[in-house]
Motif scaffolding. Structure first.
Motif, mmCIF file in Angstrom:
data_model
loop_
_atom_site.group_PDB
_atom_site.id
_atom_site.type_symbol
_atom_site.label_atom_id
_atom_site.label_comp_id
_atom_site.label_asym_id
_atom_site.label_seq_id
_atom_site.Cartn_x
_atom_site.Cartn_y
_atom_site.Cartn_z
ATOM 1 N N ALA A 1 0.834 -1.201 0.000
ATOM 2 C CA ALA A 1 0.000 0.000 0.000
ATOM 3 C C ALA A 1 0.871 1.254 0.000
ATOM 4 O O ALA A 1 0.622 2.194 -0.769
ATOM 5 N N GLU A 2 1.882 1.283 0.854
ATOM 6 C CA GLU A 2 2.747 2.462 0.918
ATOM 7 C C GLU A 2 3.476 2.677 -0.407
ATOM 8 O O GLU A 2 3.630 3.804 -0.853
ATOM 9 N N LYS A 3 3.921 1.604 -1.049
ATOM 10 C CA LYS A 3 4.584 1.744 -2.346
ATOM 11 C C LYS A 3 3.612 2.296 -3.386
ATOM 12 O O LYS A 3 3.960 3.180 -4.167
ATOM 13 N N ALA A 4 2.386 1.774 -3.400
ATOM 14 C CA ALA A 4 1.390 2.240 -4.371
ATOM 15 C C ALA A 4 1.070 3.716 -4.151
ATOM 16 O O ALA A 4 0.916 4.472 -5.112
ATOM 17 N N ASN B 1 9.562 10.729 -1.696
ATOM 18 C CA ASN B 1 10.455 10.662 -0.533
ATOM 19 C C ASN B 1 9.943 11.474 0.650
ATOM 20 O O ASN B 1 10.407 11.309 1.769
ATOM 21 N N SER B 2 9.000 12.367 0.398
ATOM 22 C CA SER B 2 8.484 13.205 1.482
ATOM 23 C C SER B 2 7.303 12.562 2.206
ATOM 24 O O SER B 2 6.800 13.124 3.172
ATOM 25 N N ALA B 3 6.872 11.400 1.753
ATOM 26 C CA ALA B 3 5.671 10.766 2.325
ATOM 27 C C ALA B 3 5.889 10.407 3.787
ATOM 28 O O ALA B 3 6.888 9.802 4.157
ATOM 29 N N GLU B 4 4.950 10.831 4.613
ATOM 30 C CA GLU B 4 4.932 10.477 6.033
ATOM 31 C C GLU B 4 3.620 9.760 6.299
ATOM 32 O O GLU B 4 2.555 10.367 6.198
ATOM 33 N N PHE B 5 3.720 8.478 6.607
ATOM 34 C CA PHE B 5 2.515 7.680 6.806
ATOM 35 C C PHE B 5 2.115 7.716 8.266
ATOM 36 O O PHE B 5 2.943 7.692 9.166
ATOM 37 N N GLY B 6 0.828 7.797 8.472
ATOM 38 C CA GLY B 6 0.275 7.820 9.826
ATOM 39 C C GLY B 6 -0.344 6.485 10.166
ATOM 40 O O GLY B 6 0.244 5.428 9.972
ATOM 41 N N VAL C 1 -1.688 9.600 4.884
ATOM 42 C CA VAL C 1 -0.397 10.005 4.341
ATOM 43 C C VAL C 1 -0.342 11.526 4.299
ATOM 44 O O VAL C 1 -1.332 12.198 4.051
ATOM 45 N N ASN C 2 0.833 12.049 4.590
ATOM 46 C CA ASN C 2 1.110 13.476 4.493
ATOM 47 C C ASN C 2 2.342 13.605 3.611
ATOM 48 O O ASN C 2 3.363 12.975 3.879
ATOM 49 N N ALA C 3 2.248 14.381 2.552
ATOM 50 C CA ALA C 3 3.370 14.509 1.624
ATOM 51 C C ALA C 3 3.426 15.934 1.087
ATOM 52 O O ALA C 3 2.479 16.703 1.228
ATOM 53 N N LYS C 4 4.552 16.253 0.458
ATOM 54 C CA LYS C 4 4.729 17.589 -0.110
ATOM 55 C C LYS C 4 3.981 17.712 -1.433
ATOM 56 O O LYS C 4 3.910 16.773 -2.206
ATOM 57 N N ASN C 5 3.446 18.912 -1.668
ATOM 58 C CA ASN C 5 2.792 19.196 -2.944
ATOM 59 C C ASN C 5 3.800 19.823 -3.901
ATOM 60 O O ASN C 5 4.997 19.873 -3.615
ATOM 61 N N GLY C 6 3.326 20.340 -5.011
ATOM 62 C CA GLY C 6 4.200 20.927 -6.017
ATOM 63 C C GLY C 6 4.927 22.172 -5.551
ATOM 64 O O GLY C 6 5.957 22.549 -6.104
ATOM 65 N N PHE C 7 4.407 22.833 -4.513
ATOM 66 C CA PHE C 7 5.033 24.046 -3.995
ATOM 67 C C PHE C 7 6.025 23.752 -2.879
ATOM 68 O O PHE C 7 6.636 24.664 -2.334
ATOM 69 N N GLY D 1 5.259 22.423 0.078
ATOM 70 C CA GLY D 1 4.618 22.417 1.387
ATOM 71 C C GLY D 1 3.856 21.123 1.610
ATOM 72 O O GLY D 1 3.392 20.478 0.667
ATOM 73 N N TYR D 2 3.744 20.725 2.871
ATOM 74 C CA TYR D 2 2.998 19.511 3.191
ATOM 75 C C TYR D 2 1.502 19.772 3.070
ATOM 76 O O TYR D 2 1.002 20.829 3.446
ATOM 77 N N THR D 3 0.789 18.788 2.560
ATOM 78 C CA THR D 3 -0.647 18.936 2.293
ATOM 79 C C THR D 3 -1.510 18.659 3.508
ATOM 80 O O THR D 3 -2.687 18.994 3.505
ATOM 81 N N GLY D 4 -0.981 18.050 4.521
ATOM 82 C CA GLY D 4 -1.773 17.607 5.664
ATOM 83 C C GLY D 4 -2.164 16.145 5.461
ATOM 84 O O GLY D 4 -2.061 15.607 4.367
ATOM 85 N N ARG D 5 -2.617 15.538 6.534
ATOM 86 C CA ARG D 5 -2.974 14.114 6.452
ATOM 87 C C ARG D 5 -4.134 13.905 5.501
ATOM 88 O O ARG D 5 -5.129 14.604 5.560
ATOM 89 N N LYS D 6 -3.966 12.924 4.645
ATOM 90 C CA LYS D 6 -4.986 12.613 3.667
ATOM 91 C C LYS D 6 -5.282 11.121 3.767
ATOM 92 O O LYS D 6 -4.373 10.295 3.784
ATOM 93 N N LEU D 7 -6.541 10.766 3.858
ATOM 94 C CA LEU D 7 -6.955 9.375 3.979
ATOM 95 C C LEU D 7 -6.805 8.670 2.633
ATOM 96 O O LEU D 7 -7.147 9.233 1.588
ATOM 97 N N PHE D 8 -6.267 7.441 2.644
ATOM 98 C CA PHE D 8 -6.200 6.642 1.424
ATOM 99 C C PHE D 8 -6.733 5.243 1.723
ATOM 100 O O PHE D 8 -6.718 4.776 2.855
#
Length: 187
Positions: A103-106, A115-120, A135-141, A143-150
């Motif tokens: 799941a984390e790889k996908a 590389n910026s992915a931080e899994f909760g 997952v919380n990861a960096k966007n195109g700018f 900055g981190y997007t905040g926790r997002k449910l997957f």
């Protein structure tokens, strides 16, 4: 005397002889110095070649080949193995770990900066092959997007936030039966 000096003959000393016998790769070369006879050189270098060939040759193991000794078991006669509760828990843990890694790889494959992915938190349903997580990861700018449910199921990653509200709620409810470290909530 005719004025020509006769070359002094060297004998192979006892330490040099032992060195040639036990470590010919090192000591046989000393017989190439001036004064050693052709016989000493041929014997020393010949022994070095034989020793090197023997040392480099593949050896057959003295251990018995267990694969040849094991006879195939007839499945008709085999009795089902009885597994303990600990083995079942370990097996389920192994399957949930594999699910989490997949799941984390996908999820990382879909991110702009993997590389910026931080899994909760993660929830697992091993029977359906479902992983729900954050997952919380960096966007195109940057900055981190905040926790997002997957939700990962059947090799596919879905984000309930990107779904229609009803479909997102159904997807989140599919994770309700999953077990994990903590409960997930949709913010």
């Amino acid at each position: 005397m005719n004025g020509l000096a006769t070359p002094r003959r060297r004998k192979v000393s006892l330490p040099l002889g032992f060195g040639i016998i036990f470590l010919p790769v090192i000591f046989a070369w000393f017989t190439l110095r001036k004064g050693h006879s052709t016989k000493a050189r041929v014997l020393g270098l010949g022994w070095m070649v034989l020793f090197s060939v023997f040392a480099a040759s593949p050896r057959k193991s003295s251990m018995p080949d267990t694969a040849k000794q094991i006879e195939p078991v007839d499945n008709k006669q085999a009795k089902p193995a009885i597994r303990s509760a600990d083995e079942d828990r370990q097996s389920q843990f192994d399957r949930s770990f594999v699910l989490e890694v997949r799941a984390e790889k996908a999820v990382k494959d879909l991110l702009r900066d993997p590389n910026s992915a931080e899994f909760g938190k993660h929830l697992y349903d091993v029977s359906t092959g479902t992983v729900c997580g954050e997952v919380n990861a960096k966007n195109g700018f940057g900055g981190y997007t905040g926790r997002k449910l997957f939700i990962y199921q059947n090799g596919e990653v879905r984000y309930p936030e990107d779904m229609e509200p009803e479909a997102g709620e159904i997807a989140i409810s599919a994770c309700a039966g999953a077990r994990g470290r903590e409960q997930l909530s949709r913010d």
